[in-house]
Design an enzyme around this catalytic site. Structure first.
Site, PDB file in Angstrom:
ATOM      1  N   LEU A  57       1.001  -1.195   0.123  1.00 32.55           N
ATOM      2  CA  LEU A  57      -0.012  -0.095  -0.084  1.00 32.55           C
ATOM      3  C   LEU A  57       1.005   1.320   0.002  1.00 32.55           C
ATOM      4  O   LEU A  57       0.542   2.304   0.809  1.00 32.55           O
ATOM      5  CB  LEU A  57      -0.980  -0.136   1.213  1.00 32.55           C
ATOM      6  CG  LEU A  57      -2.071  -1.105   1.347  1.00 32.55           C
ATOM      7  CD1 LEU A  57      -2.841  -1.043   2.382  1.00 32.55           C
ATOM      8  CD2 LEU A  57      -2.896  -0.975  -0.230  1.00 32.55           C
ATOM      9  N   CYS A  58       1.949   1.336  -0.760  1.00 36.64           N
ATOM     10  CA  CYS A  58       2.903   2.313  -0.904  1.00 36.64           C
ATOM     11  C   CYS A  58       3.039   2.709  -2.338  1.00 36.64           C
ATOM     12  O   CYS A  58       4.121   3.056  -2.593  1.00 36.64           O
ATOM     13  CB  CYS A  58       4.139   2.351   0.032  1.00 36.64           C
ATOM     14  SG  CYS A  58       5.157   0.713  -0.249  1.00 36.64           S
ATOM     15  N   GLY A  59       2.158   2.286  -3.153  1.00 34.94           N
ATOM     16  CA  GLY A  59       2.402   2.747  -4.470  1.00 34.94           C
ATOM     17  C   GLY A  59       3.299   1.824  -5.330  1.00 34.94           C
ATOM     18  O   GLY A  59       3.367   0.453  -5.131  1.00 34.94           O
TER      19      GLY A  59
END
Length: 288
Positions: A86-88
């Site tokens: 969930l950090c691109g």
């Protein structure tokens, strides 16, 4: 066309997701402030240690094992990623960029040390050997992790197990930019010292106990400090990437809610219009 009940259900679901992404953005922002403070405070120490190391190394003929360049091609690469997602594209960009270098045979005899769950999972199904992996270090990063990993690399290099050690990590630049970085760790290449002008004083230092003794202490400390700085850099870059990613997700959720609400209103209006037409048609049929 979906029914109004289905659209209401989807709108509630997206609103719930939006609340989660907004909360995650706030958490990432709080963690980023702490991580940014840590790397900002660590860099001056690392830079000063680097300058002192270069100055001492330039003034002594002492040869330390950590300064020894070898002809062998046995290489360790410490790959630093995050433990969570969930950090691109934070992890994907770094790992694919480094994989291209491996596939280009830039390091023909290479073994990997993966720090972070994402790097461990990425290389688990690939042909390169992983000699050491840590899956929870980045989630609970402490001041002892850099020295511990640095000491592991130092021991392998001094014993002759490897000839070179590199670090691969995301360097924190600012809130929206992280640089994929490949940095040599061993053998140590002392930074060049500033040249003294020809007409300037040729100043030396008083060493206690002596230059060789200082290098015995400074060189291992430099390795440990370099690894710790890379870990802190990666931690700050991860939180910056997560905050940016969650901000984009929150905005996208808002746009999706607006589109679904518009579709819901149109669908409801169409249903009302249809019912009115049916009522009018029924009334006209009764009059006839």
């Amino acid at each position: 066309m979906p029914s109004t009940r289905d659209l209401q259900r989807r709108i509630r679901s997206v609103k719930g997701t939006q609340q989660i992404t907004k909360a995650m953005k706030m958490v990432a922002a709080a963690k980023l402030r702490r991580a940014q403070t840590a790397i900002t405070e660590a860099r001056p120490y690392a830079d000063t240690l680097s300058r002192v190391l270069g100055s001492v190394a330039a003034r002594t003929e002492y040869s330390h094992p950590l300064l020894e360049h070898r002809d062998g091609g046995r290489t360790w690469v410490v790959v630093i990623s995050s433990d969570k997602g969930l950090c691109g594209s934070f992890n994907a960009n770094l790992l694919r960029w480094f994989e291209k270098k491996l596939r280009a045979d830039e390091y023909p005899d290479v073994e990997l040390l993966t720090i972070g769950r994402k790097a461990s999972e990425f290389f688990a199904s690939r042909r390169w050997s992983v000699v050491h992996e840590e899956r929870d270090t980045m989630n609970q990063l402490g001041p002892e992790d850099g020295p511990r990993i640095g000491a592991m690399c130092t021991k392998a290099f001094v014993s002759g197990q490897v000839d070179e050690v590199f670090l691969v990590y995301n360097k924190f630049v600012n809130l929206i930019k992280q640089e994929a970085t490949l940095q040599r760790l061993l053998p140590i290449e002392p930074p060049e010292t500033e040249e003294i002008p020809a007409d300037g004083p040729n100043v030396d230092y008083l060493y206690e106990p002596d230059p060789a003794g200082l290098l015995e202490t400074l060189l291992p400390s430099y390795v440990e400090s370099t690894v710790q700085t890379a870990l802190l850099d990666s931690a700050a870059a991860e939180q910056a990437a997560r905050m940016t990613s969650m901000d984009a997700a929150t905005k996208n959720a808002g746009e999706m809610i607006a589109d679904l609400t518009l579709l819901f209103n149109r669908t409801r209006q169409a249903a009302i219009t249809k019912e009115l037409i049916e009522i009018v048609s029924g009334a006209q049929a009764l009059e006839e």
